[in-house]
Design a protein around this motif. Structure first.
Motif, PDB file in Angstrom:
ATOM      1  N   LYS A   1       0.875  -1.006  -0.118  1.00  0.00           N
ATOM      2  CA  LYS A   1      -0.031  -0.165   0.038  1.00  0.00           C
ATOM      3  C   LYS A   1       0.874   1.335   0.110  1.00  0.00           C
ATOM      4  O   LYS A   1       0.491   2.379  -0.730  1.00  0.00           O
ATOM      5  CB  LYS A   1      -0.856   0.148   1.105  1.00  0.00           C
ATOM      6  CG  LYS A   1      -1.914  -0.946   0.821  1.00  0.00           C
ATOM      7  CD  LYS A   1      -3.170  -0.883   1.954  1.00  0.00           C
ATOM      8  CE  LYS A   1      -2.777  -0.981   3.557  1.00  0.00           C
ATOM      9  NZ  LYS A   1      -3.850  -0.759   4.271  1.00  0.00           N
TER      10      LYS A   1
ATOM     11  N   LEU B   1       2.047   8.593   6.555  1.00  0.00           N
ATOM     12  CA  LEU B   1       0.757   8.859   6.208  1.00  0.00           C
ATOM     13  C   LEU B   1       0.837  10.177   6.530  1.00  0.00           C
ATOM     14  O   LEU B   1       1.623  10.880   7.227  1.00  0.00           O
ATOM     15  CB  LEU B   1      -0.437   7.870   6.788  1.00  0.00           C
ATOM     16  CG  LEU B   1      -0.567   6.541   6.143  1.00  0.00           C
ATOM     17  CD1 LEU B   1      -1.577   6.106   6.918  1.00  0.00           C
ATOM     18  CD2 LEU B   1      -0.927   6.458   4.458  1.00  0.00           C
TER      19      LEU B   1
ATOM     20  N   TYR C   1      -4.702  10.926  11.351  1.00  0.00           N
ATOM     21  CA  TYR C   1      -5.816  10.002  10.645  1.00  0.00           C
ATOM     22  C   TYR C   1      -6.931  10.467  10.563  1.00  0.00           C
ATOM     23  O   TYR C   1      -7.618  10.998  11.847  1.00  0.00           O
ATOM     24  CB  TYR C   1      -5.493   8.667  11.251  1.00  0.00           C
ATOM     25  CG  TYR C   1      -6.025   7.518  10.251  1.00  0.00           C
ATOM     26  CD1 TYR C   1      -5.329   6.842   9.372  1.00  0.00           C
ATOM     27  CD2 TYR C   1      -7.397   7.142  10.209  1.00  0.00           C
ATOM     28  CE1 TYR C   1      -5.833   6.019   8.294  1.00  0.00           C
ATOM     29  CE2 TYR C   1      -7.864   5.918   9.383  1.00  0.00           C
ATOM     30  CZ  TYR C   1      -7.195   5.607   8.473  1.00  0.00           C
ATOM     31  OH  TYR C   1      -7.605   4.465   7.488  1.00  0.00           O
TER      32      TYR C   1
ATOM     33  N   PHE D   1     -10.106   0.253   7.077  1.00  0.00           N
ATOM     34  CA  PHE D   1      -9.404   1.243   7.157  1.00  0.00           C
ATOM     35  C   PHE D   1     -10.501   2.522   7.459  1.00  0.00           C
ATOM     36  O   PHE D   1     -10.163   3.490   8.088  1.00  0.00           O
ATOM     37  CB  PHE D   1      -8.493   1.623   6.191  1.00  0.00           C
ATOM     38  CG  PHE D   1      -9.106   2.065   4.640  1.00  0.00           C
ATOM     39  CD1 PHE D   1      -9.686   3.268   4.518  1.00  0.00           C
ATOM     40  CD2 PHE D   1      -9.693   1.024   3.616  1.00  0.00           C
ATOM     41  CE1 PHE D   1     -10.363   3.723   3.234  1.00  0.00           C
ATOM     42  CE2 PHE D   1     -10.195   1.508   2.822  1.00  0.00           C
ATOM     43  CZ  PHE D   1     -10.688   2.772   2.323  1.00  0.00           C
TER      44      PHE D   1
ATOM     45  N   THR E   1      -8.233   9.966   5.290  1.00  0.00           N
ATOM     46  CA  THR E   1      -6.685   9.894   5.093  1.00  0.00           C
ATOM     47  C   THR E   1      -6.102   9.234   3.658  1.00  0.00           C
ATOM     48  O   THR E   1      -5.537   9.400   2.836  1.00  0.00           O
ATOM     49  CB  THR E   1      -5.916   9.326   6.229  1.00  0.00           C
ATOM     50  OG1 THR E   1      -6.356  10.282   7.261  1.00  0.00           O
ATOM     51  CG2 THR E   1      -4.496   9.294   5.983  1.00  0.00           C
ATOM     52  N   TRP E   2      -6.794   7.774   3.494  1.00  0.00           N
ATOM     53  CA  TRP E   2      -6.497   6.968   2.587  1.00  0.00           C
ATOM     54  C   TRP E   2      -6.797   7.574   1.093  1.00  0.00           C
ATOM     55  O   TRP E   2      -6.061   7.358   0.236  1.00  0.00           O
ATOM     56  CB  TRP E   2      -6.742   5.388   2.848  1.00  0.00           C
ATOM     57  CG  TRP E   2      -5.935   4.848   3.396  1.00  0.00           C
ATOM     58  CD1 TRP E   2      -6.007   4.380   4.879  1.00  0.00           C
ATOM     59  CD2 TRP E   2      -4.580   4.227   3.194  1.00  0.00           C
ATOM     60  NE1 TRP E   2      -4.996   3.699   5.257  1.00  0.00           N
ATOM     61  CE2 TRP E   2      -3.962   3.686   4.374  1.00  0.00           C
ATOM     62  CE3 TRP E   2      -3.617   4.321   2.127  1.00  0.00           C
ATOM     63  CZ2 TRP E   2      -2.730   3.151   4.451  1.00  0.00           C
ATOM     64  CZ3 TRP E   2      -2.448   3.869   2.059  1.00  0.00           C
ATOM     65  CH2 TRP E   2      -1.877   3.154   3.223  1.00  0.00           C
TER      66      TRP E   2
ATOM     67  N   TYR F   1      -8.508   4.075  -2.872  1.00  0.00           N
ATOM     68  CA  TYR F   1      -9.321   4.219  -1.767  1.00  0.00           C
ATOM     69  C   TYR F   1     -10.248   5.229  -1.785  1.00  0.00           C
ATOM     70  O   TYR F   1     -10.105   6.376  -1.844  1.00  0.00           O
ATOM     71  CB  TYR F   1      -8.348   4.204  -0.420  1.00  0.00           C
ATOM     72  CG  TYR F   1      -7.126   3.160  -0.581  1.00  0.00           C
ATOM     73  CD1 TYR F   1      -7.426   2.061  -0.185  1.00  0.00           C
ATOM     74  CD2 TYR F   1      -6.021   3.729  -0.920  1.00  0.00           C
ATOM     75  CE1 TYR F   1      -6.420   1.098  -0.152  1.00  0.00           C
ATOM     76  CE2 TYR F   1      -4.907   2.805  -0.957  1.00  0.00           C
ATOM     77  CZ  TYR F   1      -5.095   1.462  -0.701  1.00  0.00           C
ATOM     78  OH  TYR F   1      -4.230   0.738  -0.686  1.00  0.00           O
TER      79      TYR F   1
END
Lengths: 211, 323
Positions: free
Chosen positions: A175, B191, B195, B238, B257-258, B266
């Motif tokens: 990912k 990331l 989140y 997620f 976030t994703w 996503y």
């Protein structure tokens, strides 16, 4: 002959180095009972064998540039005795990786990801595997004779393509970008750049031909 | 003669962990937290006692029982975690989330387009909500693996009711903690942190949407998102944002976030859908965690088996576009 040179020339030593990583998963899967691995043990095995295949592929490709860059080094020369063995071992791990994948994800998933809705990362992995398969088969002496040195060598240059496909496959399996890829294939890229520079600047045309 | 036709989601009786065994284990833990052998327990498992423990043991919710689904072994649920704040390898959160990161005391804030903005201590919040219940849910990760987890917590709808959203509130935005000093992944910046996740308001008030404060009858371990996290069993894992500090009601769709990291991979909805692939892998089937070396690949169910309950939320929507 120095001890390191003796060691690197030894078939037994290289064989041991090549076989040990294959046995490694036995420890977390069956012995230590690590639950992070036990949650999906086959996934661990699958990733491990893929990882070893990539490391071996990068390693064997580094042998030639090492010899070119350090023509006087006995160690580089010793390593180059094992090119076929290490290359075939790389293929063997790729085969183990693919086998683990087929047990883990199943044929249906493979067909889906290749045929129904093609995924480039799966295609790259299969492409690398196919190249390694052809190279492993043609690695026997009879094929070298049958194809002739030059054609055989050109065919086996496909190993570079296999390495590029394997790196792509490894990056896109995750990912987030796996830093691992950099230290597996990074040194090879650096060595190849240095090798090309060396060959370009080699004043002696004879030396150039030997490469 | 009475014939019983098992539902398509029901597992054969033989596959189910004997309930008395599971309950017995729970009761033992409960007695421990009550104080029998407290000193010993405190020495052995200090983290279990430090975390938010209000409301345990939770009452099982008969609508989501552990008899129809076989819960995954607890050790896998607590040592196979995607919690990138504490490292991207699944073995890392168990280690790194338990090195000085404090989840007690913990304050969670209700904010945005609401009539009752507030800040609550988690334990107070649990009491105010009226205690905990246990629900056994399927859990499907976007990486094509699945678990069955007995959660303890309360319906998100109760929290929404507490906040009293204004009519213009259409979405709920969840924000997790930000503490790079104690979270190695945040320090690395793997990331964009903190989140963030989001739900449509009607998703948030759906009966399945759940705030968990525990698993297996105990407070959430840090690596599972202590002290409180979101659980939306019909969506990919997620969406289940961990260690929530802020719940905000908004008019615009929150950016999660994703979907910001990789918008083509996503989405905002992230509903489990075997017919819509991830761009890089199939979602048609999943690996069952804890099924051993050669066991456990099963077909993925539409909305992770909760189609009857949630399909109406997405009526008329193109699910391939709104992935």
């Amino acid at each position: 002959m120095s001890f390191p040179e003796k060691l690197l020339r030894s078939k037994v030593f290289i064989w041991t180095l090549l076989v040990l990583p294959g046995l490694w998963p036995v420890w977390p899967v069956f012995v230590s009972g690590n639950p992070s691995v036990g949650a999906d043990p086959l996934k661990y095995v699958l990733h491990h064998y893929g990882f070893v295949a990539c490391v071996l592929l990068a390693t064997v490709l580094a042998f030639t540039p090492l010899r070119v860059l350090f023509p006087k080094s006995k160690l580089a020369l010793a390593l180059n005795r094992h090119r076929r063995l290490v290359g075939v071992a790389g293929f063997a791990y790729a085969l183990l990786h693919l086998t683990a994948y087929l047990f883990h994800d199943g044929w249906a998933t493979l067909v889906h990801d290749v045929w129904a809705k093609p995924k480039t990362f799966i295609l790259a992995g299969l492409g690398a595997f196919t190249i390694l398969l052809v190279l492993a088969i043609t690695s026997v002496n009879a094929f070298v004779r049958w194809l002739g040195g030059k054609r055989w060598k050109n065919l086996h240059r496909l190993a570079y393509l296999a390495a590029a496909l394997a790196a792509y496959h490894q990056i896109y399996a995750r990912k987030l970008f796996p830093v691992q890829v950099l230290w597996i294939f990074g040194p090879l890229v650096v060595l190849e750049i240095l090798r090309v520079v060396r060959q370009r600047t080699a004043a002696n045309p004879e030396a150039r031909e030997k490469m | 003669m009475h014939l019983r036709f098992p539902k398509d989601w029901a597992l054969p009786a033989a596959a189910v962990t004997p309930e008395p065994l599971y309950r017995l284990a729970q009761r033992r833990e409960f007695l421990k937290t009550l104080g029998i052998g407290l000193a010993g327990a405190a020495l052995l498992r200090p983290s279990a006692l430090l975390a938010a423990t209000a409301g345990f043991p939770a009452k099982g919710n008969p609508l989501y029982p552990g008899t129809a689904l076989k819960p995954t072994a607890e050790e896998y649920v607590t040592s196979f975690n995607n919690f990138y704040e504490f490292g991207t390898d699944k073995s890392e959160p168990k280690d790194y989330a338990n090195k000085g990161w404090k989840t007690d005391p913990w304050t969670v804030e209700l904010a945005g387009l609401v009539n009752q903005p507030a800040k609550f201590d988690v334990n107070e919040l649990v009491k105010k909500i009226g205690g905990l219940e246990e629900r056994v849910y399927r859990h499907r990760c976007v990486e094509a693996w699945s678990m069955v987890i007995p959660w303890d917590g309360f319906p998100l709808a109760k929290l929404v009711a507490l906040a009293e959203p204004k009519p213009e509130a259409k979405y709920v935005r969840f924000v997790s903690f930000n503490d790079p000093a104690h979270a190695v992944g945040q320090k690395e910046g793997n990331l964009d942190y903190p989140y963030v996740e989001g739900l449509r308001l009607d998703e948030a008030t759906h009966e399945l949407a759940f705030i968990a404060t525990g698993i297996y009858g105990k407070a959430l371990p840090n690596q599972n998102g202590a002290p409180l996290r979101l659980v939306t069993p019909w969506k990919y894992g997620f969406k289940g944002i961990k260690s929530i500090v802020r719940i905000e009601f908004t008019a615009a769709q929150p950016k999660n976030t994703w979907s910001v990291m990789a918008p083509d991979e996503y989405g905002f909805y992230a509903n489990v859908n075997p017919k819509v692939d991830h761009p890089r892998w199939s979602q048609a089937s999943e690996r069952v965690i804890g099924a051993g070396l050669l066991g456990g690949r099963q077909a993925t169910l539409m909305f992770n088996g909760y189609e009857k309950q949630v399909a109406a939320l997405y009526k008329g929507m193109d699910l391939a576009k709104n992935f």
